[in-house]
Design a protein around this motif. Sequence first.
Motif, short mmCIF file in Angstrom:
data_model
loop_
_atom_site.label_atom_id
_atom_site.label_comp_id
_atom_site.label_asym_id
_atom_site.label_seq_id
_atom_site.Cartn_x
_atom_site.Cartn_y
_atom_site.Cartn_z
N ASN A 274 0.85 -1.19 0.00
CA ASN A 274 0.00 0.00 0.00
C ASN A 274 0.89 1.24 0.00
OD1 ASN A 274 -2.95 -0.70 0.19
ND2 ASN A 274 -2.13 -2.03 1.78
N ASP A 275 0.36 2.33 -0.55
CA ASP A 275 1.15 3.56 -0.71
C ASP A 275 1.02 4.53 0.46
OD1 ASP A 275 2.28 2.99 -3.21
OD2 ASP A 275 0.44 3.55 -4.23
N GLN A 276 0.78 4.04 1.66
CA GLN A 276 0.57 4.94 2.79
C GLN A 276 1.68 4.89 3.84
OE1 GLN A 276 -3.41 4.81 4.36
NE2 GLN A 276 -4.24 4.26 2.38
N ALA A 277 2.77 4.21 3.56
CA ALA A 277 3.89 4.16 4.51
C ALA A 277 4.53 5.54 4.61
CB ALA A 277 4.91 3.13 4.06
N TYR A 278 5.12 5.81 5.75
CA TYR A 278 5.72 7.13 5.98
C TYR A 278 6.91 6.99 6.93
CZ TYR A 278 2.99 6.66 10.25
OH TYR A 278 2.44 6.20 11.43
N ALA A 279 7.79 7.98 6.90
CA ALA A 279 8.96 8.01 7.80
C ALA A 279 8.49 8.45 9.18
CB ALA A 279 10.01 8.97 7.26
N VAL A 280 8.96 7.72 10.21
CA VAL A 280 8.58 8.07 11.58
C VAL A 280 9.77 8.54 12.42
CG1 VAL A 280 6.56 6.59 11.69
CG2 VAL A 280 8.75 5.66 12.35
N SER A 281 10.97 8.22 12.00
CA SER A 281 12.14 8.60 12.79
C SER A 281 13.37 8.56 11.90
CB SER A 281 12.30 7.62 13.96
OG SER A 281 13.36 8.00 14.78
N GLU A 282 14.41 9.25 12.36
CA GLU A 282 15.68 9.21 11.64
C GLU A 282 16.82 9.19 12.66
OE1 GLU A 282 16.41 13.87 10.64
OE2 GLU A 282 15.15 12.73 9.28
N ALA A 283 18.01 8.88 12.20
CA ALA A 283 19.17 8.81 13.08
C ALA A 283 19.27 10.10 13.90
CB ALA A 283 20.44 8.57 12.27
N PRO A 284 19.33 9.98 15.22
CA PRO A 284 19.33 11.17 16.06
C PRO A 284 20.57 12.05 15.94
CG PRO A 284 19.69 9.21 17.39
CD PRO A 284 19.38 8.75 16.00
N ASP A 285 21.64 11.52 15.39
CA ASP A 285 22.84 12.33 15.24
C ASP A 285 22.83 13.18 13.97
OD1 ASP A 285 23.26 10.41 13.29
OD2 ASP A 285 25.12 9.63 14.17
N GLY A 286 21.73 13.08 13.20
CA GLY A 286 21.61 13.88 11.98
C GLY A 286 22.44 13.37 10.82
N SER A 287 23.02 12.19 10.96
CA SER A 287 23.90 11.65 9.92
C SER A 287 23.15 11.13 8.70
CB SER A 287 24.75 10.52 10.49
OG SER A 287 23.92 9.41 10.84
#
Length: 68
Positions: free
Chosen positions: A8-21
């Motif tokens: 399905n086309d509804q996936a989304y980003a919920v988090s990313e590497a906390p160090d900004g890398s």
Amino acid sequence: MKCVRCLNDQAYAVSEAPDGSGAWEVYACPICHYNWRSSEPDYITDIEKRDPRFQLTNEEIAGLGRFI
């Protein structure tokens, strides 16, 4: 974004590497509730390489509610 489990086309980003890398992101699907990291191996993130036994159809997802 397309979910690698239910397509399905509804996936989304919920988090990313906390160090900004940008080393990884975590994605979630609100349809099948699957979560995955961008740093997972290809056999997890590439739909063409993913084992079809781990895919879910919309019909299978709809039937899961009966177990709750």
